[in-house]
Scaffold this motif. Structure first.
Motif, PDB file in Angstrom:
ATOM      1  N   THR A  39     -22.296 -24.880 -22.202  1.00 54.01           N
ATOM      2  CA  THR A  39     -20.856 -24.665 -22.325  1.00 54.01           C
ATOM      3  C   THR A  39     -20.399 -24.820 -23.765  1.00 54.01           C
ATOM      4  OG1 THR A  39     -20.428 -25.426 -20.063  1.00 54.01           O
ATOM      5  CG2 THR A  39     -18.592 -25.533 -21.618  1.00 54.01           C
ATOM      6  N   ALA A  74     -26.809 -18.054 -10.741  1.00 51.30           N
ATOM      7  CA  ALA A  74     -25.406 -17.657 -10.642  1.00 51.30           C
ATOM      8  C   ALA A  74     -24.522 -18.617 -11.449  1.00 51.30           C
ATOM      9  CB  ALA A  74     -24.976 -17.629  -9.183  1.00 51.30           C
ATOM     10  N   THR A  75     -24.806 -19.924 -11.355  1.00 50.24           N
ATOM     11  CA  THR A  75     -24.041 -20.904 -12.123  1.00 50.24           C
ATOM     12  C   THR A  75     -24.215 -20.677 -13.612  1.00 50.24           C
ATOM     13  OG1 THR A  75     -24.309 -22.534 -10.358  1.00 50.24           O
ATOM     14  CG2 THR A  75     -23.681 -23.365 -12.534  1.00 50.24           C
ATOM     15  N   VAL A  95     -22.064 -17.720 -14.693  1.00 50.23           N
ATOM     16  CA  VAL A  95     -20.634 -18.041 -14.747  1.00 50.23           C
ATOM     17  C   VAL A  95     -20.335 -18.943 -15.947  1.00 50.23           C
ATOM     18  CG1 VAL A  95     -18.766 -19.259 -13.572  1.00 50.23           C
ATOM     19  CG2 VAL A  95     -20.255 -17.727 -12.279  1.00 50.23           C
ATOM     20  N   GLY A 145     -18.000 -17.568 -18.824  1.00 51.14           N
ATOM     21  CA  GLY A 145     -16.748 -18.316 -18.865  1.00 51.14           C
ATOM     22  C   GLY A 145     -16.572 -19.085 -20.157  1.00 51.14           C
ATOM     23  N   SER A 158     -15.824  -9.591 -15.394  1.00 53.88           N
ATOM     24  CA  SER A 158     -17.236  -9.545 -14.986  1.00 53.88           C
ATOM     25  C   SER A 158     -17.574 -10.635 -13.987  1.00 53.88           C
ATOM     26  CB  SER A 158     -18.143  -9.667 -16.208  1.00 53.88           C
ATOM     27  OG  SER A 158     -18.133 -10.991 -16.731  1.00 53.88           O
ATOM     28  N   LEU A 159     -16.875 -11.765 -14.073  1.00 58.72           N
ATOM     29  CA  LEU A 159     -17.150 -12.874 -13.155  1.00 58.72           C
ATOM     30  C   LEU A 159     -16.794 -12.503 -11.719  1.00 58.72           C
ATOM     31  CD1 LEU A 159     -15.805 -15.857 -15.291  1.00 58.72           C
ATOM     32  CD2 LEU A 159     -18.158 -15.041 -15.099  1.00 58.72           C
ATOM     33  N   PHE A 160     -15.869 -11.582 -11.563  1.00 59.46           N
ATOM     34  CA  PHE A 160     -15.433 -11.181 -10.222  1.00 59.46           C
ATOM     35  C   PHE A 160     -16.146  -9.934  -9.717  1.00 59.46           C
ATOM     36  CE2 PHE A 160     -11.958 -13.582 -12.103  1.00 59.46           C
ATOM     37  CZ  PHE A 160     -11.639 -14.471 -11.092  1.00 59.46           C
ATOM     38  N   GLN A 191     -19.646  -9.190 -10.407  1.00 55.85           N
ATOM     39  CA  GLN A 191     -21.097  -9.323 -10.265  1.00 55.85           C
ATOM     40  C   GLN A 191     -21.539  -9.413  -8.801  1.00 55.85           C
ATOM     41  OE1 GLN A 191     -23.688  -9.342 -12.348  1.00 55.85           O
ATOM     42  NE2 GLN A 191     -22.793  -9.496 -14.385  1.00 55.85           N
TER      43      GLN A 191
END
Length: 438
Positions: A48, A165-166, A169, A173, A278-280, A282
């Motif tokens: 992050t 997946a995490t 994101v 993000g 893109s997060l929504f 995939q």
């Protein structure tokens, strides 16, 4: 033969680690589970901070370049050097990891990357910035390899898909969030460069303190590009073309927006919108591609992304409508790479998939270098070339996939593998995760 033996040994060690963890999984709340959770939290915490610093730096340099009077062509070429460095760093990282270990590589390159960020604040010239972007790309590539190798170590058969997946994101993000930090201080000052440098340096803390061992470095057995083009040409060419399109977004988005006269906050909104979208996109597109012929979904996604790019020619980037179209464009454009990986794997044997994914990463990186370079040169004629180059890349994807659908029968839906959302420039470690899950 020795290289193949080392690769097989690393894979066997990884599989044994996954098996051992799975056998211990029922001990809920046990020390092994607690330790794995804390290391996962530390890993994603480090990613992050690293990606937030990267996102801030991308947007800051694009806005500052316009403020300093760099032409759109010069600024675009400077920003594209990041992708050249990424290709070099991705090739050198496995050798460095084997020689000195993960913690030392991460510490050294995070420090170097943090330093070159500050150099850009002191010497504001295209030549120095281009060299710094090259070095930063090399550092970022190696840092990503380190992080993803630890991700490989922490993943088990039960949580493999969730971990990937995490990771996707968190990566996207964090980059999008970092871009908004450009609004917290004057882009013409030193502060934002210092903030980016601090974020990269702080990524050292959780990564260094959580590392208990050096996981095996996954180096796939080479698979030639010619063999890939003969076996699965669609995935290879799509990975290249989508790299050109997405490289233009991340490399030139801030440069384009600044030249259009957007404020720093508006630039951050504009560049961040496709990543947020893109997060929504995939998971829905990925699941659809598992249920129907995958090439059809790639075709429709490419057409939708191209339509979004062309629609932006008539929209104002400052408006809600413009930002919404950019988000929708990202929702369709970013999943194309993950679907190209899945499409390629549909044609390969299990033992070929890690090597194939490494080839796709390189092809995507080459596209990400060429696309922004072409767009930057074309933007000297018209700023709209930013959208036209991206639209052209997606149209070429649609034409290629259409031709392949007509000429070559694809695998049945039942024979298709499972889709996993993965970043476009993931390392061989994530490719190994993809392989082990199948």
């Amino acid at each position: 033969m020795r290289r193949r033996a080392r690769t097989l040994a690393a894979e066997q060690q990884q599989q044994q680690q996954s098996s051992d963890v799975d056998q211990a999984a029922p001990v809920v709340g046990g020390p092994a589970l607690a330790g794995r959770f804390s290391r996962s939290a530390a890993l994603f915490g480090g990613i992050t901070l690293l990606m937030a610093g990267h996102g801030l730096q991308n947007t800051l340099l694009g806005v500052r370049a316009e403020s300093e009077g760099f032409s759109s062509t010069v600024a675009g070429l400077v920003m594209a050097m990041n992708f050249a460095g990424f290709l070099v760093g991705a090739a050198l990282a496995p050798r460095l990891l084997r020689q000195v270990g993960h913690v030392r590589v991460f510490a050294a390159l995070a420090s170097l990357g943090s330093s070159v960020t500050l150099v850009q604040a002191v010497f504001v010239t295209p030549l120095v910035w281009g060299a710094c972007r090259l070095v930063w790309g090399m550092c970022l590539a190696a840092l990503v390899v380190v992080a993803e190798t630890w991700l490989n170590e922490l993943a088990t058969n039960r949580n493999r898909g969730q971990m990937i997946a995490t990771y996707m994101v968190v990566t996207m993000g964090s980059i999008a969030t970092g871009q908004f930090l450009v609004t917290t201080a004057d882009v013409n000052g030193f502060t934002l460069f210092a903030v980016s440098s601090v974020l990269v340096s702080l990524a050292l803390v959780p990564m260094s303190l959580s590392a208990s061992a050096n996981p095996p470095v996954v180096v796939p057995e080479p698979l030639s590009l010619r063999a890939m083009l003969q076996t699965a040409p669609t995935g290879v060419i799509v990975a290249f073309l989508v790299g050109g399109a997405l490289g233009s977004i991340s490399g030139l988005g801030a440069v384009y927006a600044a030249n259009r006269g957007l404020t720093p906050f508006e630039v951050a909104l504009f560049v961040g919108a496709p990543m947020i979208g893109s997060l929504f996109g995939q998971i829905p597109l990925g699941r659809l591609s598992d249920s129907v012929p995958r090439r059809v979904v790639i075709l429709l996604a490419a057409l939708a992304a191209a339509s979004g790019c062309l629609a932006m020619l008539a929209l104002d980037e400052r408006t809600v409508a413009g930002l919404a179209v950019m988000a929708l464009m990202g929702a369709f454009a970013y999943p194309i790479y993950s679907m190209a990986v899945a499409q390629t794997n549909d044609w390969l044997r299990d033992e070929q998939r890690a090597s194939a994914s490494a080839v796709l990463v390189r092809m995507n990186g080459v596209g990400a270098l060429i696309g922004p370079t072409v767009a930057a040169l074309a933007m000297s004629v018209t700023l709209n070339a930013f959208y036209l180059v991206m639209a052209a890349a997606h149209v070429l994807i649609a034409l290629l996939v259409t031709a392949r659908i007509v000429l070559v029968a694809g695998p049945s839906v039942d024979a298709q593998g499972n889709f996993l959302p993965i970043p476009a420039r993931a390392s061989a470690a994530v490719a190994a995760l993809l392989r082990l899950r199948r």
